[in-house]
Design a protein around this motif. Sequence first.
Motif, PDB file in Angstrom:
ATOM      1  N   THR A 341      -3.640   5.903  -8.910  1.00 34.67           N
ATOM      2  CA  THR A 341      -3.921   4.466  -8.312  1.00 34.67           C
ATOM      3  C   THR A 341      -3.878   4.566  -6.830  1.00 34.67           C
ATOM      4  O   THR A 341      -4.591   3.882  -5.943  1.00 34.67           O
ATOM      5  CB  THR A 341      -2.689   3.572  -8.714  1.00 34.67           C
ATOM      6  N   LYS A 342      -2.980   5.223  -6.282  1.00 30.11           N
ATOM      7  CA  LYS A 342      -2.904   5.580  -4.769  1.00 30.11           C
ATOM      8  C   LYS A 342      -4.458   5.815  -4.154  1.00 30.11           C
ATOM      9  O   LYS A 342      -4.675   5.329  -3.125  1.00 30.11           O
ATOM     10  CB  LYS A 342      -1.926   6.540  -4.299  1.00 30.11           C
ATOM     11  N   VAL A 345      -6.823   2.913  -3.929  1.00 34.36           N
ATOM     12  CA  VAL A 345      -6.566   2.179  -2.738  1.00 34.36           C
ATOM     13  C   VAL A 345      -6.970   2.776  -1.773  1.00 34.36           C
ATOM     14  O   VAL A 345      -7.806   2.109  -0.743  1.00 34.36           O
ATOM     15  CB  VAL A 345      -4.804   1.614  -2.819  1.00 34.36           C
ATOM     16  N   SER A 346      -6.603   3.850  -1.525  1.00 35.21           N
ATOM     17  CA  SER A 346      -7.141   4.527  -0.147  1.00 35.21           C
ATOM     18  C   SER A 346      -8.561   4.745   0.128  1.00 35.21           C
ATOM     19  O   SER A 346      -9.339   4.516   1.155  1.00 35.21           O
ATOM     20  CB  SER A 346      -6.368   5.802   0.132  1.00 35.21           C
ATOM     21  N   LYS A 348     -10.755   2.648  -1.303  1.00 33.58           N
ATOM     22  CA  LYS A 348     -11.163   1.266  -1.148  1.00 33.58           C
ATOM     23  C   LYS A 348     -11.163   0.996   0.384  1.00 33.58           C
ATOM     24  O   LYS A 348     -12.233   0.538   1.338  1.00 33.58           O
ATOM     25  CB  LYS A 348     -10.473   0.196  -1.832  1.00 33.58           C
ATOM     26  N   GLU A 349      -9.996   1.398   1.039  1.00 37.05           N
ATOM     27  CA  GLU A 349      -9.726   1.102   2.449  1.00 37.05           C
ATOM     28  C   GLU A 349     -10.747   1.970   3.259  1.00 37.05           C
ATOM     29  O   GLU A 349     -11.515   1.299   4.453  1.00 37.05           O
ATOM     30  CB  GLU A 349      -8.306   1.692   2.684  1.00 37.05           C
TER      31      GLU A 349
END
Length: 694
Positions: A341-342, A345-346, A348-349
């Motif tokens: 999951t982490k 997110v990263s 996407k960023e």
Amino acid sequence: MTSNIKVMVRFRPLNNSEINSNKNLCVHFVDNTTVLLKDNSTPFIFDHIFASHSTQSEVFDKAAKNVVEGTVFAYGTLSYFVGQTSSGKSFTMFGSNIEDYNYRGVIPRVLENVFTYMEYAPVSLEFSVKFSFIEIYLEKIRDLLDIEKTNLSVHENSEKGVYIKDATELYVSSVSEVMALIKKGLANRKSSPTRMNISSSRSHSVLLITVSQKDAEQGSTKVGRLSLVDLAGSEKVSKSEAQGLSLEEVKAINKSLSTLGLVIYHLTDDKSVHVPYRDSKLTRILQESLGGNARTTILITCSPSIDNACETSSSLRFGSRAKKIRNTAKVNKLLTKFELTKLLVSAKEEIRILQRELESLKAACGAERPSSPRSSERDFLELTGEGALSERLSNTLEDSVENYKAKTVELNKRVEELCCYKTSADEKVEGLCITVQKLLERDKPPKTILSASKKYIEKLKRKHLLEIKALEEEHSKALCKLNRENQDLRAKVEWQQDTIYSLESENSKLLEQLFHESCKDGALRHIEETFEKLVCEKERIELVASELRCQLEESRGELNSKVEFTKRLLMQRREVGKTIRKLTRVIEKLVEQNAQLKFYHFVAEKRLVQKVSRITNLEKRLVGLGQQRIREELEYKLLASRHSKVLESGHSSQGLADETREQKIAKIIRGAGRLVEESVPSSPSQFWSKKNFI
Ligand code: ADP
Ligand code: MG
């Protein structure tokens, strides 16, 4: 982590046959990264060059320590060894003696480091190490740990990547265990005595070590794979005198090595769309490490001898080509749900940041246009209008070309950067796809989220593609424009070339004249100098001659005195000769006399012996006579004493018979005889020594 393959070259010392045939070298070492072939001035630049005196530990430190890191930090890693037969591949990989501390090769050292790392790692990490050892012989994969398995096949799946199916994998826990397996495997290797190397390897051997480390606290697992490849030597059939089966072996080796070369060529050629990994077993096994997920070090071994210049040159060319391959090493990690999951997110960023960067880059590219060559052209025309000298003319032209080159380089750089951005964007998108796939497999999240993120990714992909396309178009336009300008500039350069040529020829004529003049001057100066030198030389020679004359006089005097002395010696020798002759005559007379004397002596000795024997006989007779006289005397004395006793006793002894009386007298006579014998000497000398006898 994108990085180029590391390429290092090791030159072995000259061997005995090279020393005997020709000690010349075919290479010149500039420094520890650059080497020159003597018949070619183009330098070959590598990550490191090990000259002939380099030690096994130096090679390990520079070429293989990072391999250990790669293995334990779980990047796919590989090192392999290329070079002609007898160039030192096996020496570098295994060492001349794997038990000798100083001569151990790279593999024993790598293993020791891996196990040492494990020993000192945090207790939360659990390790397991698996070992496989195979060889590719005549395009067939043989298991060196189980010789029954002679034709293994290569497979590929998403979890393991490319792998050899059914190859023996043994768990190992110490260096010694691995070394024992290596020894066993090496004994099973195919080798045949060719003229080039008695134990020349006829097969490629691949040693695989898989290190898995499990983090007990976080629950994640990393897998690192160390592959060490000892390639069979590529050799000319004529040079190795291969025949029959050997010829087949050589063909198979050369085929797989040429496929390796082809794979490297395609990997470094931007236009290539297909890389022929599957054309040989070797390249198929090495697929991950060539242009894939791996940190790769290629160690090329070469002979420095002029006899092997051809092979060394082709090995170096192979290395420089391979140096251009770019690999992308990623950690082979199995992630937990939280970690995934982490990561999402990263990612996407990062995509957002990347988009912004792309925008700004696009803007920058649009704003910046290559500067017009008009100013340089003007300068050039001004210069020629004023009839500038050829030097200035060529300088200006060179400047213009330099300007153009710099601009081209700049533009190429920008295109390359954009390509990199494109690749990394693609990678991100690919990574996200994989992550989503994994999430889908592991946790089965709601389909809506998945389809939304999929759509989002697709959208992003499309957007990226469009932007990149536009950017590429723009750049191709800029490139076309620059090409046109370049062509114009070339035409002008060519137009001016004639003027330069005529100026150059004039210049060279002048130079020639100057040279002739200076030659004449020089010749005169040379003659004067030579004359001076000759005068000096003459004086020196005269000096030497007078010294020699003096020495000659001295030698003559010495010679005369020596002649006198020799004459005297000859006279003395003659006299001595005379004396010797006289003495010889005297000696001859003496010898004659001596012979006569010896004869007399012999006769006298004979007479003496006769006389002695006569004397002995006389002595014996004398002794006999003496003994008889003594006996007679004794008998006479006894008879006299008996008569006197008879007369004394007279009539008192009537009872005695006459017979008894006579017996008694005989007894007395016998006793007297014994007494005489005892007192008489047995030999004449004893007889003569008896003083009382006479
Ligand atoms: P290859 O495996 O390339 O066919 P080898 O490793 O078997 O060649 O080497 C051939 C010979 O040269 C061996 O006798 C080896 O001991 C010797 N040799 C190779 N490299 C070196 C070196 N760097 N120093 C000393 N001897 C070497
Ligand atoms: Mg070998």
